[in-house]
Design a protein around this motif. Structure first.
Motif, PDB file in Angstrom:
ATOM      1  N   GLY A 179       0.776  -1.228   0.000  1.00  0.00           N
ATOM      2  CA  GLY A 179       0.000   0.000   0.000  1.00  0.00           C
ATOM      3  C   GLY A 179       0.811   1.284   0.000  1.00  0.00           C
ATOM      4  N   TYR A 180       2.110   1.213  -0.316  1.00  0.00           N
ATOM      5  CA  TYR A 180       2.954   2.406  -0.329  1.00  0.00           C
ATOM      6  C   TYR A 180       2.985   3.035  -1.722  1.00  0.00           C
ATOM      7  CZ  TYR A 180       4.568   0.203   3.975  1.00  0.00           C
ATOM      8  OH  TYR A 180       4.620  -0.387   5.214  1.00  0.00           O
ATOM      9  N   SER A 181       3.262   4.332  -1.774  1.00  0.00           N
ATOM     10  CA  SER A 181       3.392   5.011  -3.062  1.00  0.00           C
ATOM     11  C   SER A 181       4.666   4.552  -3.761  1.00  0.00           C
ATOM     12  CB  SER A 181       3.447   6.524  -2.865  1.00  0.00           C
ATOM     13  OG  SER A 181       4.682   6.916  -2.278  1.00  0.00           O
ATOM     14  N   GLY A 182       4.726   4.769  -5.070  1.00  0.00           N
ATOM     15  CA  GLY A 182       5.911   4.376  -5.824  1.00  0.00           C
ATOM     16  C   GLY A 182       7.168   5.060  -5.328  1.00  0.00           C
ATOM     17  N   LYS A 183       7.064   6.348  -4.981  1.00  0.00           N
ATOM     18  CA  LYS A 183       8.237   7.096  -4.509  1.00  0.00           C
ATOM     19  C   LYS A 183       8.754   6.539  -3.182  1.00  0.00           C
ATOM     20  CE  LYS A 183       8.364  11.556  -5.025  1.00  0.00           C
ATOM     21  NZ  LYS A 183       8.141  13.034  -4.848  1.00  0.00           N
ATOM     22  N   VAL A 184       7.829   6.281  -2.268  1.00  0.00           N
ATOM     23  CA  VAL A 184       8.208   5.730  -0.965  1.00  0.00           C
ATOM     24  C   VAL A 184       8.816   4.336  -1.140  1.00  0.00           C
ATOM     25  CG1 VAL A 184       7.293   4.820   1.209  1.00  0.00           C
ATOM     26  CG2 VAL A 184       6.624   7.090   0.418  1.00  0.00           C
ATOM     27  N   ALA A 185       8.201   3.527  -1.987  1.00  0.00           N
ATOM     28  CA  ALA A 185       8.705   2.170  -2.223  1.00  0.00           C
ATOM     29  C   ALA A 185      10.125   2.200  -2.769  1.00  0.00           C
ATOM     30  CB  ALA A 185       7.783   1.428  -3.180  1.00  0.00           C
ATOM     31  N   ARG A 186      10.385   3.070  -3.758  1.00  0.00           N
ATOM     32  CA  ARG A 186      11.721   3.152  -4.356  1.00  0.00           C
ATOM     33  C   ARG A 186      12.755   3.591  -3.332  1.00  0.00           C
ATOM     34  NH1 ARG A 186      12.328  -0.201  -8.315  1.00  0.00           N
ATOM     35  NH2 ARG A 186      10.912   0.145 -10.062  1.00  0.00           N
ATOM     36  N   ARG A 187      12.403   4.566  -2.516  1.00  0.00           N
ATOM     37  CA  ARG A 187      13.356   5.038  -1.514  1.00  0.00           C
ATOM     38  C   ARG A 187      13.627   3.975  -0.450  1.00  0.00           C
ATOM     39  NH1 ARG A 187      11.423  11.413  -0.781  1.00  0.00           N
ATOM     40  NH2 ARG A 187      12.215  12.088  -2.831  1.00  0.00           N
ATOM     41  N   ALA A 188      12.601   3.227  -0.081  1.00  0.00           N
ATOM     42  CA  ALA A 188      12.785   2.153   0.895  1.00  0.00           C
ATOM     43  C   ALA A 188      13.673   1.054   0.319  1.00  0.00           C
ATOM     44  CB  ALA A 188      11.427   1.584   1.308  1.00  0.00           C
ATOM     45  N   ILE A 189      13.448   0.707  -0.929  1.00  0.00           N
ATOM     46  CA  ILE A 189      14.270  -0.314  -1.582  1.00  0.00           C
ATOM     47  C   ILE A 189      15.718   0.151  -1.668  1.00  0.00           C
ATOM     48  CG2 ILE A 189      14.698  -1.530  -3.755  1.00  0.00           C
ATOM     49  CD1 ILE A 189      11.615  -1.512  -4.146  1.00  0.00           C
ATOM     50  N   ASP A 190      15.915   1.424  -2.014  1.00  0.00           N
ATOM     51  CA  ASP A 190      17.279   1.965  -2.081  1.00  0.00           C
ATOM     52  C   ASP A 190      17.985   1.840  -0.734  1.00  0.00           C
ATOM     53  OD1 ASP A 190      16.993   2.632  -4.734  1.00  0.00           O
ATOM     54  OD2 ASP A 190      16.583   4.751  -4.376  1.00  0.00           O
ATOM     55  N   GLU A 191      17.251   2.096   0.356  1.00  0.00           N
ATOM     56  CA  GLU A 191      17.865   1.984   1.688  1.00  0.00           C
ATOM     57  C   GLU A 191      18.223   0.534   2.006  1.00  0.00           C
ATOM     58  OE1 GLU A 191      17.039   2.977   6.409  1.00  0.00           O
ATOM     59  OE2 GLU A 191      15.929   4.065   4.849  1.00  0.00           O
TER      60      GLU A 191
END
Length: 215
Positions: free
Chosen positions: A53-65
């Motif tokens: 349920g996360y936005s694409g931007k949040v998901a990408r930043r979480a994956i990067d971390e």
């Protein structure tokens, strides 16, 4: 494709069938011909933006971390693995827009296991200082969390255990193990043994006593 002992291969296929038929895992195939990472980023992105349920931007930043953390071996594999575990258990704090409060992104749903994406792959080629190919790798939401080495009955499980421990060394595929929570080895006669990262052979736990019978 290199020769794989047919008895070992039969055991491998039987274990895969168990995961697919009984545990309803997705079979990702034989990954011998591709170079693989311990984080399948697109699979994780699909989970986070879908059931997560996360936005694409949040998901990408979480994956990067998560990718940065799993790849940071400056203080050694054990510390990297511990930091990955922290992210998996407690989530990543991600700011979507400047001035907003951070959101906690959970990579795994521990409250409802059915929401997660469970998968298994075989002959997973990993390129590090050397090229290695774990027999089976288990993924949850695209994150490699367990590796299984299988041997024929006439070959001691100890060989599979030593293979896992060798693969964790810097001159092999150390980085691949930064996300691993379980390292397993087994054969039809001695069963399956498991431990966490760098667990010495003498401390591994017997989980099933006979793979052929129990599966």
């Amino acid at each position: 494709m290199p020769h794989i002992d047919q008895i070992e291969k039969a055991t491998q296929k039987r274990v895969i069938k168990f995961f697919v038929d009984k545990l309803h895992y997705t079979y990702l195939g034989d990954l011998h011909d591709s170079e693989n990472s311990n984080i399948m980023q697109e699979r994780l992105y699909s989970y986070l933006t879908g059931k997560g349920g996360y936005s694409g931007k949040v998901a990408r930043r979480a994956i990067d971390e998560l990718v940065r953390t799993s790849g940071n071996l400056q203080h050694g594999l054990y510390d990297a693995n511990k930091e990955v575990y922290r992210l998996l258990k407690y989530g990543a704090k991600i700011v979507e827009e400047a001035g907003e409060a951070p959101k906690t992104v959970f990579f795994i749903d521990f409250s409802d296991a059915s929401k997660n994406d469970f998968a298994i792959a075989e002959e997973v080629t990993v390129v590090g200082e050397n090229v290695k190919r774990p027999d089976l790798v288990i993924y949850v939401n695209g994150i490699a969390l367990a590796v299984i080495e299988l041997k024929r009955s006439s070959t001691s499980v100890s060989e599979g255990i030593r293979q896992n421990l060798t693969n964790q060394k810097a001159n092999f595929i150390e980085k691949f193990f930064s996300t691993m929570q379980f390292c397993m080895a087994g054969n039809d006669s001695e069963g399956l043994r498991y431990g966490t990262l760098r667990t010495p052979e003498k401390h591994l736990t017997l989980t099933i006593s006979n793979i052929e019978r129990d599966l």
